[in-house]
Scaffold this motif. Sequence first.
Motif, PDB file in Angstrom:
ATOM      1  N   VAL A  13      33.544  47.397  29.298  1.00 22.92           N
ATOM      2  CA  VAL A  13      33.453  46.927  30.691  1.00 22.92           C
ATOM      3  C   VAL A  13      34.928  46.763  31.036  1.00 22.92           C
ATOM      4  CG1 VAL A  13      32.805  45.403  32.438  1.00 22.92           C
ATOM      5  CG2 VAL A  13      31.109  46.180  30.658  1.00 22.92           C
ATOM      6  N   ASP A  14      35.417  47.372  32.025  1.00 25.31           N
ATOM      7  CA  ASP A  14      36.804  47.017  32.574  1.00 25.31           C
ATOM      8  C   ASP A  14      36.765  45.466  33.270  1.00 25.31           C
ATOM      9  OD1 ASP A  14      39.306  47.051  33.503  1.00 25.31           O
ATOM     10  OD2 ASP A  14      38.854  48.156  35.302  1.00 25.31           O
ATOM     11  N   VAL A  15      37.463  44.455  32.566  1.00 27.43           N
ATOM     12  CA  VAL A  15      37.395  43.339  33.171  1.00 27.43           C
ATOM     13  C   VAL A  15      38.823  42.865  33.547  1.00 27.43           C
ATOM     14  CG1 VAL A  15      37.006  40.732  32.580  1.00 27.43           C
ATOM     15  CG2 VAL A  15      35.617  42.476  31.602  1.00 27.43           C
ATOM     16  N   ARG A  16      38.954  42.462  34.780  1.00 25.80           N
ATOM     17  CA  ARG A  16      40.388  42.100  35.347  1.00 25.80           C
ATOM     18  C   ARG A  16      40.562  40.825  35.482  1.00 25.80           C
ATOM     19  NH1 ARG A  16      38.371  46.230  37.407  1.00 25.80           N
ATOM     20  NH2 ARG A  16      37.852  45.090  39.440  1.00 25.80           N
ATOM     21  N   LEU A  17      41.635  40.058  35.160  1.00 24.31           N
ATOM     22  CA  LEU A  17      41.642  38.735  35.224  1.00 24.31           C
ATOM     23  C   LEU A  17      42.998  38.508  36.042  1.00 24.31           C
ATOM     24  CD1 LEU A  17      42.115  37.681  31.334  1.00 24.31           C
ATOM     25  CD2 LEU A  17      40.211  37.809  32.772  1.00 24.31           C
ATOM     26  N   ILE A  18      42.601  37.962  37.268  1.00 20.44           N
ATOM     27  CA  ILE A  18      43.569  37.668  38.346  1.00 20.44           C
ATOM     28  C   ILE A  18      43.508  36.079  38.857  1.00 20.44           C
ATOM     29  CG2 ILE A  18      43.165  39.962  39.336  1.00 20.44           C
ATOM     30  CD1 ILE A  18      41.650  38.743  41.452  1.00 20.44           C
ATOM     31  N   LEU A  19      44.748  35.778  39.572  1.00 21.78           N
ATOM     32  CA  LEU A  19      44.803  34.557  39.974  1.00 21.78           C
ATOM     33  C   LEU A  19      44.669  34.634  41.597  1.00 21.78           C
ATOM     34  CD1 LEU A  19      47.908  33.343  37.836  1.00 21.78           C
ATOM     35  CD2 LEU A  19      45.480  32.888  37.586  1.00 21.78           C
ATOM     36  N   ASP A  49      32.013  46.776  36.330  1.00 22.87           N
ATOM     37  CA  ASP A  49      32.976  46.659  36.540  1.00 22.87           C
ATOM     38  C   ASP A  49      33.272  45.069  37.041  1.00 22.87           C
ATOM     39  OD1 ASP A  49      36.071  47.400  37.337  1.00 22.87           O
ATOM     40  OD2 ASP A  49      35.175  46.662  39.435  1.00 22.87           O
ATOM     41  N   VAL A  50      34.242  44.265  36.306  1.00 27.54           N
ATOM     42  CA  VAL A  50      34.129  42.827  36.489  1.00 27.54           C
ATOM     43  C   VAL A  50      35.669  42.396  36.847  1.00 27.54           C
ATOM     44  CG1 VAL A  50      33.914  40.731  35.409  1.00 27.54           C
ATOM     45  CG2 VAL A  50      32.259  42.517  34.821  1.00 27.54           C
ATOM     46  N   GLU A  51      35.798  41.388  37.814  1.00 22.61           N
ATOM     47  CA  GLU A  51      37.047  40.867  37.992  1.00 22.61           C
ATOM     48  C   GLU A  51      36.785  39.412  38.090  1.00 22.61           C
ATOM     49  OE1 GLU A  51      39.883  42.164  41.421  1.00 22.61           O
ATOM     50  OE2 GLU A  51      38.897  40.448  42.453  1.00 22.61           O
ATOM     51  N   LEU A  52      37.552  38.679  37.215  1.00 24.70           N
ATOM     52  CA  LEU A  52      37.442  37.276  37.135  1.00 24.70           C
ATOM     53  C   LEU A  52      38.557  36.735  37.870  1.00 24.70           C
ATOM     54  CD1 LEU A  52      36.484  36.881  33.626  1.00 24.70           C
ATOM     55  CD2 LEU A  52      35.002  36.654  35.451  1.00 24.70           C
ATOM     56  N   GLU A  53      38.533  35.874  38.879  1.00 22.10           N
ATOM     57  CA  GLU A  53      39.541  35.210  39.715  1.00 22.10           C
ATOM     58  C   GLU A  53      39.543  33.875  39.457  1.00 22.10           C
ATOM     59  OE1 GLU A  53      41.374  35.426  44.345  1.00 22.10           O
ATOM     60  OE2 GLU A  53      39.061  34.950  44.001  1.00 22.10           O
ATOM     61  N   GLY A  54      40.715  33.272  39.002  1.00 22.89           N
ATOM     62  CA  GLY A  54      40.881  32.093  38.631  1.00 22.89           C
ATOM     63  C   GLY A  54      41.890  31.269  39.818  1.00 22.89           C
ATOM     64  N   ARG A  55      41.326  29.942  40.059  1.00 22.98           N
ATOM     65  CA  ARG A  55      42.077  29.186  40.700  1.00 22.98           C
ATOM     66  C   ARG A  55      42.476  27.877  40.070  1.00 22.98           C
ATOM     67  NH1 ARG A  55      42.128  29.742  46.288  1.00 22.98           N
ATOM     68  NH2 ARG A  55      40.344  31.198  46.251  1.00 22.98           N
ATOM     69  N   PHE A  56      43.819  27.390  39.997  1.00 26.13           N
ATOM     70  CA  PHE A  56      44.344  26.394  39.083  1.00 26.13           C
ATOM     71  C   PHE A  56      45.068  25.444  39.534  1.00 26.13           C
ATOM     72  CE2 PHE A  56      42.907  30.196  36.440  1.00 26.13           C
ATOM     73  CZ  PHE A  56      42.086  29.463  35.627  1.00 26.13           C
ATOM     74  N   PRO A  57      44.520  24.793  40.584  1.00 22.86           N
ATOM     75  CA  PRO A  57      45.472  23.575  41.143  1.00 22.86           C
ATOM     76  C   PRO A  57      46.173  22.635  40.003  1.00 22.86           C
ATOM     77  CG  PRO A  57      43.446  23.413  41.844  1.00 22.86           C
ATOM     78  CD  PRO A  57      43.198  24.204  40.820  1.00 22.86           C
ATOM     79  N   GLY A  58      47.595  22.733  40.296  1.00 24.45           N
ATOM     80  CA  GLY A  58      48.538  21.800  39.475  1.00 24.45           C
ATOM     81  C   GLY A  58      49.196  22.531  38.202  1.00 24.45           C
ATOM     82  N   LEU A  59      48.602  24.084  38.035  1.00 21.96           N
ATOM     83  CA  LEU A  59      49.383  24.669  36.963  1.00 21.96           C
ATOM     84  C   LEU A  59      50.408  25.883  37.614  1.00 21.96           C
ATOM     85  CD1 LEU A  59      46.394  25.543  34.459  1.00 21.96           C
ATOM     86  CD2 LEU A  59      48.221  23.850  34.351  1.00 21.96           C
ATOM     87  N   SER A  60      51.283  26.135  36.827  1.00 25.72           N
ATOM     88  CA  SER A  60      52.166  27.271  37.435  1.00 25.72           C
ATOM     89  C   SER A  60      51.516  28.346  37.071  1.00 25.72           C
ATOM     90  CB  SER A  60      53.635  27.279  36.616  1.00 25.72           C
ATOM     91  OG  SER A  60      53.388  27.751  35.241  1.00 25.72           O
ATOM     92  N   ARG A  61      51.791  29.719  37.902  1.00 24.08           N
ATOM     93  CA  ARG A  61      51.160  30.787  37.563  1.00 24.08           C
ATOM     94  C   ARG A  61      51.152  31.366  36.270  1.00 24.08           C
ATOM     95  NH1 ARG A  61      49.400  33.753  41.699  1.00 24.08           N
ATOM     96  NH2 ARG A  61      49.489  35.852  40.787  1.00 24.08           N
ATOM     97  N   ASP A  62      52.489  31.213  35.467  1.00 25.44           N
ATOM     98  CA  ASP A  62      52.470  31.589  34.143  1.00 25.44           C
ATOM     99  C   ASP A  62      51.697  30.888  33.409  1.00 25.44           C
ATOM    100  OD1 ASP A  62      54.633  33.317  34.883  1.00 25.44           O
ATOM    101  OD2 ASP A  62      56.138  32.077  34.149  1.00 25.44           O
ATOM    102  N   GLU A  63      51.618  29.432  33.511  1.00 20.56           N
ATOM    103  CA  GLU A  63      50.456  28.538  32.752  1.00 20.56           C
ATOM    104  C   GLU A  63      49.156  29.108  32.906  1.00 20.56           C
ATOM    105  OE1 GLU A  63      52.263  24.149  32.596  1.00 20.56           O
ATOM    106  OE2 GLU A  63      51.533  24.877  34.466  1.00 20.56           O
ATOM    107  N   ALA A  64      48.835  29.501  34.000  1.00 13.91           N
ATOM    108  CA  ALA A  64      47.404  29.842  34.466  1.00 13.91           C
ATOM    109  C   ALA A  64      47.282  31.118  34.080  1.00 13.91           C
ATOM    110  CB  ALA A  64      47.492  29.755  36.075  1.00 13.91           C
ATOM    111  N   GLN A  65      47.898  32.237  33.949  1.00 10.83           N
ATOM    112  CA  GLN A  65      47.700  33.339  33.500  1.00 10.83           C
ATOM    113  C   GLN A  65      47.473  33.475  31.932  1.00 10.83           C
ATOM    114  OE1 GLN A  65      51.279  35.461  35.208  1.00 10.83           O
ATOM    115  NE2 GLN A  65      49.878  36.853  36.531  1.00 10.83           N
TER     116      GLN A  65
END
Length: 139
Positions: free
Chosen positions: A131-137, A95-111
């Motif tokens: 594999v269940d891979v979830r992309l989160i901010l 089970d995988v979760e990928l969490e992104g942190r993107f200074p300077g980008l809007s939530r929409d741009e980052a997603q």
Amino acid sequence: MSNLYTTEATATGGRQGTTASADGRLNVSLSTPQELGGDGGPGTNPEQLFAAGYAACFQSALGVVARRQKIDLDPASTITARVGLLRQGLGFGLDVELEGRFPGLSRDEAQALMAAAHEVCPYSAATRGNVDVRLILAE
């Protein structure tokens, strides 16, 4: 398709052993976490190695996508991969979760950037449908 790079690693002793790359750049001791009935020793484990590889690969895929889309990706951006081991019937899965942190980008741009990188990253391609891979901010 042409193979761009091949590497090799050999494990000895399973989760309580060692694993090393053929070129000697990787040589680690392995320990089974207490949560899996092990001694929780000082070594790493396959899930940590997978998380580290996936996070690094996905971060690189983000860079490729950002360059293609002419997006300035802050060098302080990060990807944190959380990898869980699941029981699936008589076997196991991930089970995988990928969490992104993107200074300077809007939530929409980052997603949108994470979704595009998920299409480019070879780890994402390898896990797709398996594999269940979830992309989160990050909040």
